[in-house]
Design an enzyme around this catalytic site. Structure first.
Site, PDB file in Angstrom:
ATOM      1  CB  SER A   1      -5.733  15.011   4.187  1.00  0.00           C
ATOM      2  OG  SER A   1      -4.832  14.067   3.764  1.00  0.00           O
TER       3      SER A   1
ATOM      4  CG  MET B   1       0.156   5.880  10.158  1.00  0.00           C
ATOM      5  SD  MET B   1       1.421   6.062   8.167  1.00  0.00           S
ATOM      6  CE  MET B   1       3.173   6.650   9.514  1.00  0.00           C
TER       7      MET B   1
ATOM      8  CB  ILE C   1       4.928  -2.599   9.754  1.00  0.00           C
ATOM      9  CG1 ILE C   1       5.496  -1.403   9.401  1.00  0.00           C
ATOM     10  CG2 ILE C   1       5.703  -3.702   8.282  1.00  0.00           C
ATOM     11  CD1 ILE C   1       7.248  -1.072  10.169  1.00  0.00           C
TER      12      ILE C   1
ATOM     13  CG  ASN D   1       0.340   3.073   0.452  1.00  0.00           C
ATOM     14  OD1 ASN D   1      -0.452   3.035   1.542  1.00  0.00           O
ATOM     15  ND2 ASN D   1       2.094   3.092   1.216  1.00  0.00           N
TER      16      ASN D   1
ATOM     17  CG  HIS E   1       5.638   5.929   0.226  1.00  0.00           C
ATOM     18  ND1 HIS E   1       5.800   5.696   1.785  1.00  0.00           N
ATOM     19  CD2 HIS E   1       7.567   6.374  -0.163  1.00  0.00           C
ATOM     20  CE1 HIS E   1       6.614   6.174   2.287  1.00  0.00           C
ATOM     21  NE2 HIS E   1       7.913   6.774   1.162  1.00  0.00           N
TER      22      HIS E   1
ATOM     23  CB  THR F   1       4.767  -6.453  -2.286  1.00  0.00           C
ATOM     24  OG1 THR F   1       5.181  -5.679  -1.944  1.00  0.00           O
ATOM     25  CG2 THR F   1       3.744  -6.086  -3.635  1.00  0.00           C
TER      26      THR F   1
ATOM     27  CG  ASP G   1       6.978   2.362   1.730  1.00  0.00           C
ATOM     28  OD1 ASP G   1       6.166   2.092   2.044  1.00  0.00           O
ATOM     29  OD2 ASP G   1       7.669   2.867   2.766  1.00  0.00           O
TER      30      ASP G   1
END
Length: 217
Positions: free
Chosen positions: A13, A90, A92, A107, A109, A141, A145
């Site tokens: 989205s 999704m 890491i 990103n 969040h 980084t 988050d």
């Protein structure tokens, strides 16, 4: 014109909000590819409909996180992007991958970082009893988050809210905030000073956005 690669894992989205902004001429950039770690990500079909090249790097086909990240980086670099945009991606990412795109990967969040990193942010917000919640665009980084904050948008937490209602209210702001923050990047208005973001603009606040990071003078 700046080149953008978008990474998704699901419906995309936020990806669509970025593509809408590009199509409307509000975001002066070219989305050169949409890549996913999931073959069944609904956002891939949505990108194809809009004529955007898509690709899948299936994380399940790789024995290690490092192997997947190496394959993902190879796929990204084919398009020589100026900016890598995580839009519901999704995974890491390893430190080496993040450092490869340092200063040019962002990103969004769904919380007002540094509050509520990780998953289930709306549940965390409700459990904590905060009266204000929201979303954050930040540089990526190695610390999950916790990258330098580019901009934030806030929404009230209303009595009777559940996760779904709060998530929907935050998502409206995500769709406004993310294209705007990307626009600042592609217009070369963002800089990092001692690990903090500075935005060069005579007017930093756009309609519908709350508390973007701007110069104090």
């Amino acid at each position: 014109m700046k080149r953008i690669v978008i990474l998704i894992s699901g419906r995309g989205s936020n990806m669509l909000s970025i593509l809408d902004a590009v199509a409307a001429g509000v975001l002066p950039a070219t989305v050169v590819a949409v890549l996913s770690n999931r073959l069944d990500a609904p956002g891939l079909a949505a990108a194809r409909v809009r004529g955007i090249p898509v690709g899948v790097i299936d994380h399940r086909a790789h024995a290690s996180r490092e192997s997947f990240d190496s394959a993902l980086a190879e796929a990204i670099d084919v398009y020589s992007p100026d900016l890598v945009v995580l839009a519901g991606f999704m995974r890491i990412l390893t430190d080496d991958f993040v450092l490869r795109y340092a200063g040019r990967m962002i990103n969004i969040h769904p919380s007002l970082l540094p509050l509520f990193p990780g998953l289930h942010t709306h549940r965390q917000a409700l459990a904590a009893g905060v009266r204000v919640h929201g979303c954050t665009v930040h540089f990526v980084t190695p610390t999950l988050d916790h990258g330098p904050i580019i901009a934030q948008a806030a929404v009230p937490v209303v009595d009777g809210d559940d996760e779904a209602a709060l998530a929907a209210r935050v998502l409206v702001q995500e769709h406004l905030l993310y294209p705007e923050a990307i626009r600042w990047f592609v217009e070369d208005r963002l800089s990092l000073v001692n690990g903090r973001v500075r935005l060069a603009a005579p007017q930093c606040l756009s309609p519908g956005l709350v508390s973007p990071t701007c110069p104090s003078s």
